[in-house]
Design a protein around this motif. Structure first.
Motif, PDB file in Angstrom:
ATOM      1  N   ILE A 114       0.831  -1.203   0.000  1.00 14.84           N
ATOM      2  CA  ILE A 114       0.000   0.000   0.000  1.00 14.84           C
ATOM      3  C   ILE A 114       0.861   1.246   0.000  1.00 14.84           C
ATOM      4  O   ILE A 114       0.606   2.206  -0.747  1.00 14.84           O
ATOM      5  N   LEU A 115       1.903   1.238   0.804  1.00 12.23           N
ATOM      6  CA  LEU A 115       2.773   2.415   0.894  1.00 12.23           C
ATOM      7  C   LEU A 115       3.473   2.688  -0.428  1.00 12.23           C
ATOM      8  O   LEU A 115       3.473   3.828  -0.926  1.00 12.23           O
ATOM      9  N   VAL A 127      -8.519   9.063  -7.166  1.00 12.15           N
ATOM     10  CA  VAL A 127      -9.390   7.887  -7.256  1.00 12.15           C
ATOM     11  C   VAL A 127      -8.584   6.613  -7.000  1.00 12.15           C
ATOM     12  O   VAL A 127      -9.059   5.675  -6.346  1.00 12.15           O
ATOM     13  N   LEU A 128      -7.353   6.583  -7.491  1.00 14.89           N
ATOM     14  CA  LEU A 128      -6.525   5.389  -7.346  1.00 14.89           C
ATOM     15  C   LEU A 128      -6.231   5.075  -5.879  1.00 14.89           C
ATOM     16  O   LEU A 128      -6.139   3.903  -5.507  1.00 14.89           O
ATOM     17  N   PHE A 146     -10.444  -1.475  -2.400  1.00 14.04           N
ATOM     18  CA  PHE A 146     -10.983  -2.432  -3.359  1.00 14.04           C
ATOM     19  C   PHE A 146      -9.905  -3.328  -3.974  1.00 14.04           C
ATOM     20  O   PHE A 146     -10.134  -3.917  -5.025  1.00 14.04           O
ATOM     21  N   SER A 147      -8.779  -3.422  -3.331  1.00 12.68           N
ATOM     22  CA  SER A 147      -7.694  -4.263  -3.835  1.00 12.68           C
ATOM     23  C   SER A 147      -7.325  -5.291  -2.772  1.00 12.68           C
ATOM     24  O   SER A 147      -7.235  -4.954  -1.585  1.00 12.68           O
ATOM     25  N   PRO A 148      -7.098  -6.537  -3.177  1.00 10.04           N
ATOM     26  CA  PRO A 148      -6.790  -7.608  -2.204  1.00 10.04           C
ATOM     27  C   PRO A 148      -5.348  -7.522  -1.705  1.00 10.04           C
ATOM     28  O   PRO A 148      -4.508  -8.364  -2.032  1.00 10.04           O
ATOM     29  N   ILE A 149      -5.094  -6.488  -0.923  1.00 13.73           N
ATOM     30  CA  ILE A 149      -3.763  -6.286  -0.349  1.00 13.73           C
ATOM     31  C   ILE A 149      -3.773  -6.611   1.138  1.00 13.73           C
ATOM     32  O   ILE A 149      -2.933  -7.361   1.629  1.00 13.73           O
ATOM     33  N   PHE A 194     -14.354  -9.602 -10.221  1.00 14.09           N
ATOM     34  CA  PHE A 194     -13.390  -8.619  -9.730  1.00 14.09           C
ATOM     35  C   PHE A 194     -12.038  -9.291  -9.470  1.00 14.09           C
ATOM     36  O   PHE A 194     -10.984  -8.679  -9.647  1.00 14.09           O
ATOM     37  N   GLN A 195     -12.066 -10.554  -9.053  1.00 16.99           N
ATOM     38  CA  GLN A 195     -10.822 -11.302  -8.909  1.00 16.99           C
ATOM     39  C   GLN A 195     -10.122 -11.438 -10.258  1.00 16.99           C
ATOM     40  O   GLN A 195      -8.894 -11.310 -10.354  1.00 16.99           O
ATOM     41  N   LEU A 196     -10.907 -11.675 -11.302  1.00 16.43           N
ATOM     42  CA  LEU A 196     -10.336 -11.798 -12.638  1.00 16.43           C
ATOM     43  C   LEU A 196      -9.714 -10.480 -13.088  1.00 16.43           C
ATOM     44  O   LEU A 196      -8.642 -10.472 -13.708  1.00 16.43           O
ATOM     45  N   VAL A 197     -10.361  -9.364 -12.768  1.00 14.84           N
ATOM     46  CA  VAL A 197      -9.796  -8.053 -13.106  1.00 14.84           C
ATOM     47  C   VAL A 197      -8.441  -7.871 -12.431  1.00 14.84           C
ATOM     48  O   VAL A 197      -7.473  -7.413 -13.058  1.00 14.84           O
ATOM     49  N   HIS A 198      -8.370  -8.258 -11.163  1.00 17.68           N
ATOM     50  CA  HIS A 198      -7.111  -8.080 -10.425  1.00 17.68           C
ATOM     51  C   HIS A 198      -6.019  -9.029 -10.911  1.00 17.68           C
ATOM     52  O   HIS A 198      -4.844  -8.806 -10.618  1.00 17.68           O
TER      53      HIS A 198
END
Length: 269
Positions: free
Chosen positions: A86-87, A193-194, A201-204, A215-219
């Motif tokens: 994230i950082l 927005v990012l 909304f990101s699996p971090i 959404f998993q496929l998008v990531h």
């Protein structure tokens, strides 16, 4: 009485030498000059920025821990190993494009592009400066997680160093590409927005299985989850592994960011 004749303008003979072209500085000289420029422009704010990044890293650990509530050892390890991602992504995808957009709006970037130095050095200098600012925060975040959750890490140092450099390069290159491809105001809006997309909304900091299947496929094709998986495998090698696909996705996004940025920097105005 003698007549005076008006002076005639001098003419340049065809064989006369043309004025010499400006001499372009060598890569090392240009890099050092731009580095001094960047550090001088940041000035006294540099220590403050580093402190803020360190506080952000610690805040992610403490704040997300409060949001989760009852934190199991597995959840604590997943959260703690995701915080460095994230950082680094926040620095590259948010802070870098905002800074470059301000430089474009003020004319500072155009002035730097007019200097007799290789233009790709502009990106390289920003990459080095922001890496030096972000990496101490990574160490602070891992220390805060160790103290908060009593964790023990199993570092894979070659993987961790390589992944940190690759993620930093990817994020900075993509952020720079956003800033030089869009007008200043839209570029700053995209970067804002990012930051929400990365944080929420990101699996971090949570497993990707909690997201809808589409959404998993998008990531799978975005660089965010692969970046987190590579860094996670470098920090806790006994608990997490990375796939070769993660490396391929990150390298592809890095190449795309460098290509877009390089074309924008060398393009004549």
């Amino acid at each position: 009485m003698s007549e005076t004749t008006a002076p005639t303008p001098a003419t340049v003979s065809p064989g006369a030498d043309a004025p010499p072209a400006p001499v372009q500085a060598g890569p090392a000289v240009g890099f050092l000059a731009l580095m001094r420029w960047s550090l001088a422009a940041t000035g006294a704010m540099l220590p403050l920025i580093i402190i803020v990044q360190a506080m952000l890293a610690a805040g992610i650990i403490i704040g997300f821990g409060l949001v989760i509530g009852e934190v199991t050892p597995d959840s604590a390890l997943f959260l703690s190993t995701g915080a460095p991602t994230i950082l680094l992504l926040t620095v590259g995808l948010v802070i870098v494009p905002q800074g470059v957009s301000r430089a474009r709006a003020s004319g500072a970037l155009d002035y730097q592009r007019a200097l007799p130095v290789a233009r790709p050095l502009l990106l390289l200098v920003d990459l080095v400066v922001w890496a030096l600012i972000a990496l101490p925060g990574v160490a602070v975040g891992l220390l805060a997680a160790r103290l908060r959750f009593d964790l023990s890490y199993s570092f894979d140092w070659p993987l961790l160093i390589a992944a940190s450099l690759l993620v930093t390069t990817m994020a900075t290159a993509v952020g720079y590409a956003i800033a030089v491809s869009l007008p200043p105001v839209p570029a700053q809006l995209v970067s804002q927005v990012l930051v929400f997309f990365v944080l929420l909304f990101s699996p971090i900091t949570f497993p990707s299985g909690r997201l809808p299947q589409w959404f998993q496929l998008v990531h799978d094709y975005l660089p965010i989850r692969p970046a987190a998986d590579l860094l996670r495998a470098g920090i806790a090698a006994r608990s997490f592994t990375a796939e070769p696909r993660d490396l391929v996705v990150l390298v592809a996004w890095t190449a795309l960011g460098l290509l877009v940025t390089g074309r924008a920097l060398v393009r004549r105005r």
